[in-house]
Write an enzyme that holds these catalytic residues in place. Structure first.
Site, PDB file in Angstrom:
ATOM      1  N   GLU A  75       0.832  -1.208   0.000  1.00 14.07           N
ATOM      2  CA  GLU A  75       0.000   0.000   0.000  1.00 14.07           C
ATOM      3  C   GLU A  75       0.865   1.255   0.000  1.00 14.07           C
ATOM      4  O   GLU A  75       0.620   2.198  -0.756  1.00 14.07           O
ATOM      5  CB  GLU A  75      -0.931   0.013   1.221  1.00 14.07           C
ATOM      6  CG  GLU A  75      -1.912  -1.140   1.270  1.00 14.07           C
ATOM      7  CD  GLU A  75      -1.401  -2.359   2.028  1.00 14.07           C
ATOM      8  OE1 GLU A  75      -2.227  -3.106   2.569  1.00 14.07           O
ATOM      9  OE2 GLU A  75      -0.156  -2.569   2.093  1.00 14.07           O
ATOM     10  N   CYS A 112      -1.877  -3.158   7.444  1.00 18.28           N
ATOM     11  CA  CYS A 112      -1.241  -3.094   8.756  1.00 18.28           C
ATOM     12  C   CYS A 112      -1.429  -1.699   9.362  1.00 18.28           C
ATOM     13  O   CYS A 112      -1.926  -0.776   8.715  1.00 18.28           O
ATOM     14  CB  CYS A 112       0.247  -3.423   8.632  1.00 18.28           C
ATOM     15  SG  CYS A 112       1.231  -2.110   7.874  1.00 18.28           S
TER      16      CYS A 112
END
Length: 161
Positions: A75, A112
């Protein structure tokens, strides 16, 4: 004392075939790009593909390093590419998928904590939400209307005013 509650809604699909075509294509691309990840230590490959407001798509993969924890998540790799190549162009949607080389890849996973913080701040920068599509190589798919929903009570630049 005052008890408070925070919650959010998201869409849950049984599989990729139920998605609108544009979302299906992004998730398929994320599934494919996950195979390009450099993950020799965890064998957990992650791919992220984003759709920008100007019609461009960009991708990122996780990049591990023997000097743990120097690696970077898919990401954040994609967000860095977008910020560098198309500064000021809003990100509309990010699809994230993974391939666990040592286990199941049949359910959605969530970004995360570091990625959640980065996505939340990116939404603040561009002053609009980033839709998040999450799915494995098969199975259920989740779509959130805003990535920042994953990080309630987040720390932001406003907190430093």
């Amino acid at each position: 004392m005052k008890k408070q509650q925070q919650s959010f809604e998201y869409l849950s699909y049984d599989d990729i075939s139920e998605l609108e075509e544009s979302d299906r294509l992004l998730l398929q691309a994320a599934r494919k790009v996950a195979e390009q990840a450099y993950a020799p230590y965890s064998n957990f490959r992650v791919g992220a593909v984003m759709q920008l407001a100007n019609g461009q798509t960009l991708s990122g993969t996780n990049q591990e390093n023997a000097s743990f924890p120097v690696g970077i998540c898919a990401e954040r790799t994609a967000l860095s590419a977008a910020s560098s190549l198309y500064p000021g162009v809003a990100i509309q949607t990010i699809a994230v998928s993974y391939h666990n080389m040592e286990g199941s890849s049949s359910h959605p996973i969530s970004p995360c904590g570091i990625c959640r913080q980065t996505l939340a701040e990116y939404e603040q920068r561009q002053q609009q939400p980033i839709r998040l599509i999450m799915g494995g190589q098969s199975g259920k798919v989740y779509i959130l209307p805003a990535a920042s929903l994953l990080l309630p009570l987040s720390f932001s630049a406003k907190d430093m005013d």
